[in-house]
Design a protein around this motif. Structure first.
Motif: not given
Length: 160
Positions: A85-90
């Protein structure tokens, strides 16, 4: 997982359900799911043993020489999907899932494809020891350009 897939790629969930159900029947299928502290599905990855007759395997064989087929596909884990999910990347979710998945495949090599334009994915995979095997791969006439990447999982590395 299907909702996450649809949210990331804006594709119909039914397509994902049908595909993962078919892939789950393949020999050597492995999957992993990442959850947040609040028990929300924030990522997943899966793949399976690459075998003659499988759709994607046939596409890859058309791109490779006979030596490359032997080198990369003879005992290969096809890394099919990695989604975070984009909010949890990196936050290390993708890295952990990718490593755990291929390291538990018990194959000699692993192969994946990603869009040429997806530099974030290529950077992640390169940092995990993947190498570009072929550039400018087009899986179907309606697809954009992809890169084929490979990783040696056990044994000696290949001379390129």
């Amino acid at each position: 997982m299907a909702m996450l897939y649809q949210a990331i790629w804006k594709k119909e969930e039914d397509d994902f359900f049908e595909r993962i159900q078919r892939h789950a029947d393949y020999e050597g299928f492995l999957g992993i799911v990442a959850y947040s502290d609040t028990n929300e599905c924030v990522g997943f990855a899966y793949g399976y043993k690459s075998e003659k007759g499988q759709y994607y395997r046939e596409l890859l064989e058309k791109e490779f020489t006979s030596d490359e087929i032997e080198m990369w596909l003879s005992d290969c884990f096809e890394f099919v999907e990695l989604a975070v999910h984009p909010s949890y990347r990196k936050n290390g979710f993708g890295r952990k899932m990718a490593d755990k998945l291929v390291n538990n495949s018990h194959r000699k090599t692993s192969i994946l494809t990603t869009q040429v334009s997806n530099l974030a994915a290529q950077t992640l995979y390169t940092s995990l020891g993947w190498v570009v095997v072929k550039e400018n791969f087009i899986p179907s006439p309606t697809d954009e350009l992809y890169v084929i990447m490979g990783k040696v999982l056990k044994g000696d590395s290949f001379d390129e």
